[in-house]
Design a protein around this motif. Structure first.
Motif, PDB file in Angstrom:
ATOM      1  N   ARG A  76       0.826  -1.207   0.000  1.00  0.00           N
ATOM      2  CA  ARG A  76       0.000   0.000   0.000  1.00  0.00           C
ATOM      3  C   ARG A  76       0.859   1.254   0.000  1.00  0.00           C
ATOM      4  O   ARG A  76       0.566   2.225  -0.700  1.00  0.00           O
ATOM      5  CB  ARG A  76      -0.946  -0.020   1.204  1.00  0.00           C
ATOM      6  CG  ARG A  76      -2.012  -1.106   1.065  1.00  0.00           C
ATOM      7  CD  ARG A  76      -2.875  -1.279   2.303  1.00  0.00           C
ATOM      8  NE  ARG A  76      -3.515  -0.046   2.698  1.00  0.00           N
ATOM      9  CZ  ARG A  76      -3.818   0.235   3.960  1.00  0.00           C
ATOM     10  NH1 ARG A  76      -3.535  -0.621   4.923  1.00  0.00           N
ATOM     11  NH2 ARG A  76      -4.408   1.368   4.263  1.00  0.00           N
ATOM     12  N   VAL A  77       1.944   1.233   0.784  1.00  0.00           N
ATOM     13  CA  VAL A  77       2.853   2.381   0.806  1.00  0.00           C
ATOM     14  C   VAL A  77       3.508   2.550  -0.556  1.00  0.00           C
ATOM     15  O   VAL A  77       3.590   3.662  -1.090  1.00  0.00           O
ATOM     16  CB  VAL A  77       3.924   2.226   1.919  1.00  0.00           C
ATOM     17  CG1 VAL A  77       4.990   3.299   1.797  1.00  0.00           C
ATOM     18  CG2 VAL A  77       3.273   2.268   3.296  1.00  0.00           C
ATOM     19  N   GLU A 107       2.362   1.707  -3.432  1.00  0.00           N
ATOM     20  CA  GLU A 107       1.377   2.214  -4.391  1.00  0.00           C
ATOM     21  C   GLU A 107       1.254   3.728  -4.270  1.00  0.00           C
ATOM     22  O   GLU A 107       1.227   4.437  -5.273  1.00  0.00           O
ATOM     23  CB  GLU A 107       0.027   1.520  -4.142  1.00  0.00           C
ATOM     24  CG  GLU A 107      -1.023   1.823  -5.196  1.00  0.00           C
ATOM     25  CD  GLU A 107      -1.808   3.084  -4.892  1.00  0.00           C
ATOM     26  OE1 GLU A 107      -2.129   3.821  -5.834  1.00  0.00           O
ATOM     27  OE2 GLU A 107      -2.075   3.356  -3.706  1.00  0.00           O
ATOM     28  N   VAL A 108       1.197   4.241  -3.048  1.00  0.00           N
ATOM     29  CA  VAL A 108       1.116   5.694  -2.847  1.00  0.00           C
ATOM     30  C   VAL A 108       2.380   6.363  -3.356  1.00  0.00           C
ATOM     31  O   VAL A 108       2.335   7.396  -4.039  1.00  0.00           O
ATOM     32  CB  VAL A 108       0.874   6.042  -1.356  1.00  0.00           C
ATOM     33  CG1 VAL A 108       0.986   7.544  -1.120  1.00  0.00           C
ATOM     34  CG2 VAL A 108      -0.488   5.525  -0.912  1.00  0.00           C
ATOM     35  N   ARG A 158       2.453   6.438  -7.163  1.00  0.00           N
ATOM     36  CA  ARG A 158       1.453   7.357  -7.693  1.00  0.00           C
ATOM     37  C   ARG A 158       1.852   8.807  -7.471  1.00  0.00           C
ATOM     38  O   ARG A 158       1.565   9.668  -8.280  1.00  0.00           O
ATOM     39  CB  ARG A 158       0.098   7.053  -7.034  1.00  0.00           C
ATOM     40  CG  ARG A 158      -1.050   7.835  -7.585  1.00  0.00           C
ATOM     41  CD  ARG A 158      -2.414   7.325  -7.121  1.00  0.00           C
ATOM     42  NE  ARG A 158      -2.472   6.616  -5.871  1.00  0.00           N
ATOM     43  CZ  ARG A 158      -2.597   7.200  -4.670  1.00  0.00           C
ATOM     44  NH1 ARG A 158      -2.685   8.495  -4.581  1.00  0.00           N
ATOM     45  NH2 ARG A 158      -2.669   6.472  -3.575  1.00  0.00           N
ATOM     46  N   ARG A 159       2.535   9.092  -6.341  1.00  0.00           N
ATOM     47  CA  ARG A 159       2.843  10.472  -5.980  1.00  0.00           C
ATOM     48  C   ARG A 159       4.340  10.757  -5.978  1.00  0.00           C
ATOM     49  O   ARG A 159       4.792  11.699  -5.329  1.00  0.00           O
ATOM     50  CB  ARG A 159       2.255  10.764  -4.602  1.00  0.00           C
ATOM     51  CG  ARG A 159       0.729  10.631  -4.569  1.00  0.00           C
ATOM     52  CD  ARG A 159       0.149  10.916  -3.232  1.00  0.00           C
ATOM     53  NE  ARG A 159       0.518  12.256  -2.786  1.00  0.00           N
ATOM     54  CZ  ARG A 159       0.229  12.730  -1.595  1.00  0.00           C
ATOM     55  NH1 ARG A 159      -0.425  11.996  -0.731  1.00  0.00           N
ATOM     56  NH2 ARG A 159       0.597  13.945  -1.249  1.00  0.00           N
ATOM     57  N   PRO A 161       6.231  12.687  -1.521  1.00  0.00           N
ATOM     58  CA  PRO A 161       5.413  12.684  -0.306  1.00  0.00           C
ATOM     59  C   PRO A 161       6.249  12.373   0.939  1.00  0.00           C
ATOM     60  O   PRO A 161       7.164  11.566   0.889  1.00  0.00           O
ATOM     61  CB  PRO A 161       4.384  11.576  -0.563  1.00  0.00           C
ATOM     62  CG  PRO A 161       5.034  10.680  -1.557  1.00  0.00           C
ATOM     63  CD  PRO A 161       5.895  11.572  -2.413  1.00  0.00           C
ATOM     64  N   GLN A 167       2.526  12.417   5.230  1.00  0.00           N
ATOM     65  CA  GLN A 167       1.511  12.464   4.171  1.00  0.00           C
ATOM     66  C   GLN A 167       1.077  11.056   3.755  1.00  0.00           C
ATOM     67  O   GLN A 167      -0.110  10.796   3.573  1.00  0.00           O
ATOM     68  CB  GLN A 167       2.042  13.227   2.960  1.00  0.00           C
ATOM     69  CG  GLN A 167       2.196  14.715   3.206  1.00  0.00           C
ATOM     70  CD  GLN A 167       2.968  15.401   2.096  1.00  0.00           C
ATOM     71  OE1 GLN A 167       3.854  14.811   1.467  1.00  0.00           O
ATOM     72  NE2 GLN A 167       2.634  16.661   1.863  1.00  0.00           N
ATOM     73  N   VAL A 168       2.052  10.148   3.617  1.00  0.00           N
ATOM     74  CA  VAL A 168       1.714   8.776   3.231  1.00  0.00           C
ATOM     75  C   VAL A 168       0.933   8.102   4.358  1.00  0.00           C
ATOM     76  O   VAL A 168      -0.082   7.447   4.117  1.00  0.00           O
ATOM     77  CB  VAL A 168       2.984   7.967   2.882  1.00  0.00           C
ATOM     78  CG1 VAL A 168       2.647   6.496   2.658  1.00  0.00           C
ATOM     79  CG2 VAL A 168       3.651   8.545   1.641  1.00  0.00           C
ATOM     80  N   GLU A 189      -2.587   9.345   4.367  1.00  0.00           N
ATOM     81  CA  GLU A 189      -3.377   8.811   3.253  1.00  0.00           C
ATOM     82  C   GLU A 189      -3.783   7.357   3.508  1.00  0.00           C
ATOM     83  O   GLU A 189      -4.863   6.932   3.144  1.00  0.00           O
ATOM     84  CB  GLU A 189      -2.599   8.912   1.945  1.00  0.00           C
ATOM     85  CG  GLU A 189      -3.424   8.480   0.755  1.00  0.00           C
ATOM     86  CD  GLU A 189      -2.807   8.828  -0.578  1.00  0.00           C
ATOM     87  OE1 GLU A 189      -3.065   8.091  -1.532  1.00  0.00           O
ATOM     88  OE2 GLU A 189      -2.067   9.825  -0.678  1.00  0.00           O
ATOM     89  N   LEU A 190      -2.911   6.606   4.152  1.00  0.00           N
ATOM     90  CA  LEU A 190      -3.195   5.200   4.409  1.00  0.00           C
ATOM     91  C   LEU A 190      -3.916   4.967   5.736  1.00  0.00           C
ATOM     92  O   LEU A 190      -4.378   3.862   5.998  1.00  0.00           O
ATOM     93  CB  LEU A 190      -1.891   4.391   4.406  1.00  0.00           C
ATOM     94  CG  LEU A 190      -1.139   4.353   3.085  1.00  0.00           C
ATOM     95  CD1 LEU A 190       0.163   3.609   3.251  1.00  0.00           C
ATOM     96  CD2 LEU A 190      -1.989   3.718   2.006  1.00  0.00           C
TER      97      LEU A 190
END
Length: 192
Positions: free
Chosen positions: A104-105, A107-108, A111-112, A117, A121-122, A125-126
Motif C-alpha cells: 500500500r505504501v 502504491e502511494v 502514484r505520488r 510525499p 503524508q503517506v 493517506e493510508l
C-alpha cells in the motif's frame, strides 16, 4: 472564453508532462469523464498511438471487450523474451514479498513520486502509522529508478520523474538506496 468560443483549459503540470508524450491524443484521453469514455476515445483514435496492432471494442450485453489483433511484433526475440520474462517474474516476486502495508505504501509512493510525499503524508493517506517507512521508500524508489534506468532513460529524466531537482541530488540518493551510482548500474547491466 476566447474570442473564437474556445475555453482556455489549465492542465496541471504533472498531467501535462505525461499527456505531452501523446500530444492532443493524450489530452483527449485526460478529458474523458470515465474509464469507459477513455477506452472509447482511445480505440477510436488508436492509430495516433505507438502501438503495433489494431484495436476494437466489442459490446455484448453488459460487457465491453477491448480487442487487439494478434499481429507479430517487429522486435520479437524468443531469447530476449525468455530473459525479460524471468526478470519480470523476479521483480513481481520482490514487490509481492513486502506484505500488505508495504504494498500500500509503495502504491502511494509510485502514484505520488514526483510530489515527494513525506512520511506523514503517506501515513495520513493510508490511515497507518509509519514504522519501516524509510526502508520501504528506499526499496521502492531504488527499484523504480533502476527500472527506469534499465529502460534507457537518462539519469536527468529519472531524477525528474522521481521529483528530484537535479541529477546530482538523485545520484546521491540512488547510491544511498542501492550502494552504487546510476552510471555504475548502467555499466553493470550492459556487461551482462
Amino acid at each position: 472564453m476566447t474570442s473564437r468560443g474556445h475555453r482556455n483549459t489549465v492542465v496541471p503540470k504533472r498531467a501535462s508532462i505525461r499527456a505531452a508524450v501523446h500530444g492532443i491524443f493524450g489530452y483527449a484521453l485526460m478529458s474523458c469523464a470515465t474509464v469507459r469514455d477513455g477506452i472509447e476515445v482511445g480505440t477510436r483514435f488508436f492509430d495516433l498511438t505507438f502501438a503495433f496492432s489494431r484495436a476494437a471494442l466489442e459490446y455484448a450485453g453488459d460487457e465491453v471487450r477491448f480487442c487487439l489483433d494478434d499481429r507479430p511484433m517487429p522486435t520479437a526475440s524468443p531469447e530476449a523474451a525468455a530473459v525479460l520474462l524471468r526478470e519480470c517474474a523476479e521483480l513481481l516476486q520482490r514487490r509481492q514479498n513486502h506484505g500488505e502495508l508495504g504494498a500500500r505504501v509503495r502504491e502511494v509512493l509510485l502514484r505520488r513520486a514526483a510530489e515527494g510525499p513525506t512520511q506523514d503524508q503517506v501515513a495520513a493517506e493510508l490511515g497507518e502509522e509509519g514504522t519501516s517507512y524509510r526502508a520501504i521508500v528506499a526499496e521502492t524508489l531504488g527499484t523504480m529508478a533502476g527500472e527506469l534506468l534499465d529502460a534507457g532513460l537518462p539519469v536527468e529524466r529519472v531524477a525528474h520523474r522521481l521529483g528530484y531537482a537535479d541529477a546530482s541530488s538523485f545520484s546521491v540518493a540512488f547510491q544511498r538506496w542501492t550502494g552504487r551510482t546510476p552510471g555504475g548500474r548502467g555499466r553493470e547491466r550492459r556487461s551482462v
